[in-house]
Scaffold this active site. Structure first.
Site, PDB file in Angstrom:
ATOM      1  N   THR A 136       0.717  -1.434  -0.214  1.00  0.00           N
ATOM      2  CA  THR A 136       0.380  -0.292  -0.407  1.00  0.00           C
ATOM      3  C   THR A 136       0.604   1.532  -0.502  1.00  0.00           C
ATOM      4  O   THR A 136       1.827   1.128   0.483  1.00  0.00           O
ATOM      5  CB  THR A 136      -0.858  -0.138   1.326  1.00  0.00           C
ATOM      6  OG1 THR A 136      -1.032   1.752   1.315  1.00  0.00           O
ATOM      7  CG2 THR A 136      -0.384  -0.913   2.677  1.00  0.00           C
TER       8      THR A 136
ATOM      9  N   ASP B  53       0.039   4.209   1.312  1.00  0.00           N
ATOM     10  CA  ASP B  53      -0.403   4.636   2.070  1.00  0.00           C
ATOM     11  C   ASP B  53       0.030   4.188   3.271  1.00  0.00           C
ATOM     12  O   ASP B  53       1.283   5.087   4.512  1.00  0.00           O
ATOM     13  CB  ASP B  53      -1.927   4.163   3.168  1.00  0.00           C
ATOM     14  CG  ASP B  53      -2.987   4.893   1.834  1.00  0.00           C
ATOM     15  OD1 ASP B  53      -2.500   5.455   1.047  1.00  0.00           O
ATOM     16  OD2 ASP B  53      -4.368   4.616   2.161  1.00  0.00           O
TER      17      ASP B  53
ATOM     18  N   MET C 268      -2.028  11.383  -0.905  1.00  0.00           N
ATOM     19  CA  MET C 268      -2.979  10.397  -0.607  1.00  0.00           C
ATOM     20  C   MET C 268      -2.419  10.302   0.341  1.00  0.00           C
ATOM     21  O   MET C 268      -1.612  10.588   0.891  1.00  0.00           O
ATOM     22  CB  MET C 268      -2.914   9.606  -1.704  1.00  0.00           C
ATOM     23  CG  MET C 268      -4.239  10.037  -2.872  1.00  0.00           C
ATOM     24  SD  MET C 268      -4.149   7.937  -3.797  1.00  0.00           S
ATOM     25  CE  MET C 268      -5.378   8.812  -5.379  1.00  0.00           C
ATOM     26  N   GLY C 269      -3.452   8.992   1.132  1.00  0.00           N
ATOM     27  CA  GLY C 269      -2.570   8.414   2.027  1.00  0.00           C
ATOM     28  C   GLY C 269      -3.923   7.935   3.626  1.00  0.00           C
ATOM     29  O   GLY C 269      -3.580   7.818   4.631  1.00  0.00           O
ATOM     30  N   ARG C 270      -5.305   8.699   2.957  1.00  0.00           N
ATOM     31  CA  ARG C 270      -6.654   8.289   4.380  1.00  0.00           C
ATOM     32  C   ARG C 270      -5.616   9.242   5.272  1.00  0.00           C
ATOM     33  O   ARG C 270      -5.499  10.094   5.316  1.00  0.00           O
ATOM     34  CB  ARG C 270      -6.614   7.201   4.227  1.00  0.00           C
ATOM     35  CG  ARG C 270      -8.000   7.021   4.101  1.00  0.00           C
ATOM     36  CD  ARG C 270      -8.869   5.709   4.166  1.00  0.00           C
ATOM     37  NE  ARG C 270      -8.602   4.743   2.388  1.00  0.00           N
ATOM     38  CZ  ARG C 270      -9.082   4.055   2.252  1.00  0.00           C
ATOM     39  NH1 ARG C 270      -8.108   2.761   2.657  1.00  0.00           N
ATOM     40  NH2 ARG C 270      -9.521   4.370   0.462  1.00  0.00           N
TER      41      ARG C 270
ATOM     42  N   LEU D 168      -1.959  10.155  -9.881  1.00  0.00           N
ATOM     43  CA  LEU D 168      -0.629   9.939 -10.452  1.00  0.00           C
ATOM     44  C   LEU D 168       0.616   8.953  -9.537  1.00  0.00           C
ATOM     45  O   LEU D 168       1.498   8.771 -10.193  1.00  0.00           O
ATOM     46  CB  LEU D 168      -0.056  11.316 -10.697  1.00  0.00           C
ATOM     47  CG  LEU D 168      -0.683  12.123 -11.779  1.00  0.00           C
ATOM     48  CD1 LEU D 168      -0.516  13.419 -11.690  1.00  0.00           C
ATOM     49  CD2 LEU D 168      -1.028  11.552 -13.227  1.00  0.00           C
ATOM     50  N   GLN D 169       0.760   9.933  -8.511  1.00  0.00           N
ATOM     51  CA  GLN D 169       0.873   9.207  -7.440  1.00  0.00           C
ATOM     52  C   GLN D 169       1.179   7.609  -7.142  1.00  0.00           C
ATOM     53  O   GLN D 169       2.554   7.344  -6.621  1.00  0.00           O
ATOM     54  CB  GLN D 169       1.381  10.037  -5.790  1.00  0.00           C
ATOM     55  CG  GLN D 169      -0.276   9.769  -5.519  1.00  0.00           C
ATOM     56  CD  GLN D 169      -0.657  10.748  -4.577  1.00  0.00           C
ATOM     57  OE1 GLN D 169      -0.464  10.698  -3.197  1.00  0.00           O
ATOM     58  NE2 GLN D 169      -2.011  11.497  -4.809  1.00  0.00           N
ATOM     59  N   ARG D 170       0.958   7.025  -7.293  1.00  0.00           N
ATOM     60  CA  ARG D 170       0.608   5.572  -6.844  1.00  0.00           C
ATOM     61  C   ARG D 170       0.887   5.148  -8.288  1.00  0.00           C
ATOM     62  O   ARG D 170       1.705   3.526  -8.618  1.00  0.00           O
ATOM     63  CB  ARG D 170      -1.178   5.157  -6.344  1.00  0.00           C
ATOM     64  CG  ARG D 170      -1.561   5.341  -7.153  1.00  0.00           C
ATOM     65  CD  ARG D 170      -3.084   4.715  -6.248  1.00  0.00           C
ATOM     66  NE  ARG D 170      -4.019   4.466  -7.260  1.00  0.00           N
ATOM     67  CZ  ARG D 170      -5.464   4.795  -6.461  1.00  0.00           C
ATOM     68  NH1 ARG D 170      -5.513   4.738  -5.508  1.00  0.00           N
ATOM     69  NH2 ARG D 170      -6.289   4.341  -7.507  1.00  0.00           N
TER      70      ARG D 170
ATOM     71  N   GLU E 229      -4.648  14.660   2.002  1.00  0.00           N
ATOM     72  CA  GLU E 229      -5.967  14.539   1.912  1.00  0.00           C
ATOM     73  C   GLU E 229      -6.768  14.216   3.211  1.00  0.00           C
ATOM     74  O   GLU E 229      -8.183  14.450   2.521  1.00  0.00           O
ATOM     75  CB  GLU E 229      -6.363  13.115   0.263  1.00  0.00           C
ATOM     76  CG  GLU E 229      -6.121  12.360   1.281  1.00  0.00           C
ATOM     77  CD  GLU E 229      -6.574  10.549  -0.064  1.00  0.00           C
ATOM     78  OE1 GLU E 229      -6.601  10.778  -0.683  1.00  0.00           O
ATOM     79  OE2 GLU E 229      -6.465   9.074   1.266  1.00  0.00           O
TER      80      GLU E 229
HETATM   81  O1  F6P Z   1      -5.604   2.590  -0.188  1.00  0.00           O
HETATM   82  C1  F6P Z   1      -4.863   3.531  -1.283  1.00  0.00           C
HETATM   83  C2  F6P Z   1      -5.343   4.283  -1.204  1.00  0.00           C
HETATM   84  O2  F6P Z   1      -4.342   4.846  -2.853  1.00  0.00           O
HETATM   85  C3  F6P Z   1      -5.576   5.914  -0.230  1.00  0.00           C
HETATM   86  O3  F6P Z   1      -4.291   6.773  -0.261  1.00  0.00           O
HETATM   87  C4  F6P Z   1      -6.949   6.949  -1.426  1.00  0.00           C
HETATM   88  O4  F6P Z   1      -7.932   7.070   0.141  1.00  0.00           O
HETATM   89  C5  F6P Z   1      -7.387   5.606  -1.879  1.00  0.00           C
HETATM   90  O5  F6P Z   1      -6.678   4.555  -2.314  1.00  0.00           O
HETATM   91  C6  F6P Z   1      -7.883   5.907  -3.235  1.00  0.00           C
HETATM   92  O6  F6P Z   1      -8.858   5.282  -3.309  1.00  0.00           O
HETATM   93  P1  F6P Z   1      -9.494   4.982  -4.541  1.00  0.00           P
HETATM   94  O7  F6P Z   1      -8.674   4.918  -5.895  1.00  0.00           O
HETATM   95  O8  F6P Z   1     -10.619   3.612  -4.648  1.00  0.00           O
HETATM   96  O9  F6P Z   1     -10.804   6.305  -5.210  1.00  0.00           O
END
Ligand code: F6P
Length: 419
Positions: free
Chosen positions: A145, A147, A193-195, A305-307, A250
Site C-alpha cells: 500500500t 499509504d 493521498m494516504g487517507r 499519479l502518485q501511485r 487528503e
Molecule cells: O489505499 C490506497 C489509496 O491510494 C488511498 O491513499 C486513497 O485514499 C485511496 O486509495 C483512493 O482509492 P480509490 O482510487 O479507490 O479512490
C-alpha cells in the site's frame, strides 16, 4: 514417507494499486515455479472476480524473463484489483463455501493475496474458515500500500516509489512556482493521498536539499486541522516570500472529525469498507485562501499519479516488493497460513532489511500512523527522524523499457473478453 505432490497456487491483487504491486506478483510467480508448483493462477479483480470464476493461468502470460521484467515495471494491478469485503464467517457461509469449492476444483494448495489492511481482512477470514472446515489450503498475505499504514511492518512495498514521486514532484512544483512573479503572491496547495496516515504527505519534505527549501508547511492527518490557523500561517508566509507551497494530506480533518474535503464539493462515494472518497481538500483550501487573502492560488491533487508513476519508481522498493512476494510464497509453501510477510529494518545506513511472517489477525483492519514525535511541535512539518526513516526507501532507479519514447508495460491480452 512419500512426499505429497505439490499442486497449484492462486494469487490475487486487492485495494489501491501501486507502482510496486506487480513486482510482488512477479516474485510470487517465480518462487512458486522454483518451488515446483504446477500452475500459478491469477484472480482477475481479486476475490470478487474469483467468486465469479474469473482467473487466468499466469504461465500463459509470464513466459520469458523479459515479461517478468516488464511486469516489475508496470504500474497498477496487472490482474485487476477490487475493494471487496468478505462477510463475517457466520454471516454468510455460502460465500465461503463457494470460494473453497472454486479453490478445490482448481486444486489449490496456496492462496496469496497482495494488498493492504482491508485485504488482510480477507486473508484473516479465509484462513479462519479453512480451520473451521479442516481445509489444508494455506492463506498468506503479501503487504502492499502506498499509504504505508500496515501494522507490524517497518514499511510496505509501494510506499517508497510513491514517496519518491511525491518528493520529486513537490520539488518540481516549488521550482516552477518560484519562476513567475505574481502581484499579491501565490499559494500552491499540493494534496497527497494516504487517507488517515501521513506517511505519504510527510514525504513532500524529501524535496528539501541544498538546491531547494522544500515545502513551506506540511499538514498530516494525524493532527486536527484548524482552518483559521492555516489562513494565519499562509498570511505570514506570504509576507516573507512570493511563492508558497504547502503539502496537505487528503485526510486532514477538523477537531470534530469532519474531513476538510467534505467542506467543499466533495463526492459522497463510500467504498465497501466504508471509506469515504477523499478528494477536493486542496481545491477547498484554495477557495478559502483566495476569499480571505485575495492571492493567486493553485490546487494540485497528485491523485492517481502518485501511485502509478512507475517511471519514477524506487529501486529499493521494486526489489523489496519482489522479495516480499517470494517470501509470501515461501511461507505458504512451508506451511504458514493466516500470516502476512513483514519487513524488518536492520539498519538505516547502510540500509538493510529482511522479512519475517506475522499473525495477520494482529494486522488486518488496523492503521499504523506517523508517531507524534515525528511531527514538529507546531504540527506543520515532519522531523529529521521522519526523513531518516523514509530516505533509504526511495533510493535507486528502475529504468523503464522505452518503446517509441514511452514506457512499455505488460498487459493481459484480450482482458476485456475475460471479464
Ligand atoms: O489505499 C490506497 C489509496 O491510494 C488511498 O491513499 C486513497 O485514499 C485511496 O486509495 C483512493 O482509492 P480509490 O482510487 O479507490 O479512490
Amino acid at each position: 514417507m512419500t512426499k505429497q505432490k505439490k499442486r497449484n497456487v492462486i494469487v490475487g491483487q486487492s485495494g489501491g494499486p501501486t507502482a510496486a504491486i506487480n513486482s510482488s506478483l512477479a516474485g510470487v510467480f517465480r518462487t512458486a515455479k522454483d518451488r515446483g508448483y504446477s500452475k500459478v493462477y491469477g484472480m482477475l479483480h481479486g476475490v470478487q472476480g474469483l467468486l465469479e470464476g474469473r482467473y487466468i493461468d499466469l504461465s500463459d502470460h509470464i513466459r520469458t524473463g523479459l515479461d517478468a521484467e516488464l511486469l516489475k515495471r508496470t504500474p497498477s494491478a496487472y490482474l485487476g484489483s477490487c475493494r471487496y469485503k468478505l462477510p463475517g464467517i457466520n454471516e454468510d457461509r455460502d460465500v465461503y463455501d463457494k470460494i473453497f469449492k472454486i479453490l478445490d476444483d482448481l486444486e489449490i494448495d496456496c492462496f496469496i493475496y497482495i494488498g493492504g489492511n482491508d485485504s488482510m481482512d480477507t486473508i484473516k477470514k479465509l484462513s479462519d474458515y479453512a480451520i473451521v472446515i479442516g481445509s489444508e489450503i494455506r492463506f498468506v498475505g503479501c503487504p502492499k500500500t502506498i499509504d504505508n499504514d500496515l501494522a507490524l511492518t517497518d514499511h510496505t512495498p509501494g510506499y517508497g516509489s510513491a514517496a519518491k514521486y511525491i518528493g520529486t514532484s513537490v520539488k518540481e512544483i516549488i521550482r516552477d512556482g518560484w519562476s513567475l512573479e505574481t502581484s499579491n503572491g501565490q499559494i500552491i496547495i499540493v494534496e497527497i493521498m494516504g487517507r488517515n496516515a501521513g506517511w505519504l504527505t510527510g514525504a513532500a519534505a524529501l524535496s528539501k536539499g541544498e538546491d531547494c527549501d522544500g515545502p513551506d508547511a506540511i499538514y498530516l492527518p494525524e493532527l486536527d486541522f484548524d482552518v483559521k490557523a492555516f489562513v494565519k500561517k499562509c498570511k505570514e508566509l506570504l509576507k516573507k516570500k512570493s511563492s508558497v507551497v504547502i503539502a496537505v494530506s487528503e485526510g486532514i480533518h477538523t477537531k470534530d472529525g469532519t474531513y476538510i474535503s467534505e467542506m467543499g464539493n466533495a463526492t459522497d462515494y463510500v467504498d465497501a469498507f466504508g471509506h469515504k472518497q477523499l478528494t477536493g481538500t486542496a481545491r477547498y483550501l484554495c477557495e478559502v485562501l483566495s476569499n480571505e487573502i485575495g492571492c493567486k492560488t493553485r490546487a494540485i491533487e497528485l491523485s492517481t499519479l502518485q501511485r502509478a508513476a512507475s517511471h519514477c519508481s524506487s529501486r529499493v522498493d521494486i526489489l523489496e516488493a519482489y522479495e516480499v512476494g517470494g517470501a509470501a510464497m515461501k511461507a505458504a509453501d512451508e506451511g504458514d497460513s493466516g500470516k502476512m510477510v513483514v519487513i524488518e529494518r536492520l539498519s538505516d545506513d547502510p540500509y538493510q532489511a529482511g522479512t519475517e511472517v506475522k499473525d495477520v489477525h494482529k494486522i488486518a483492519n488496523d492503521e499504523r500512523l506517523v508517531p507524534r514525535e515525528w511531527i514538529t511541535k507546531d504540527g506543520t512539518y515532519v522531523t529529521s527522524e521522519f526523513i531518516t526513516y523514509v530516505r533509504p526507501l526511495i533510493q535507486g532507479d528502475v529504468a523503464p523499457v522505452m518503446v517509441d519514447g514511452i514506457p512499455r508495460h505488460l498487459y493481459v491480452p484480450g482482458y476485456q473478453e475475460l471479464l
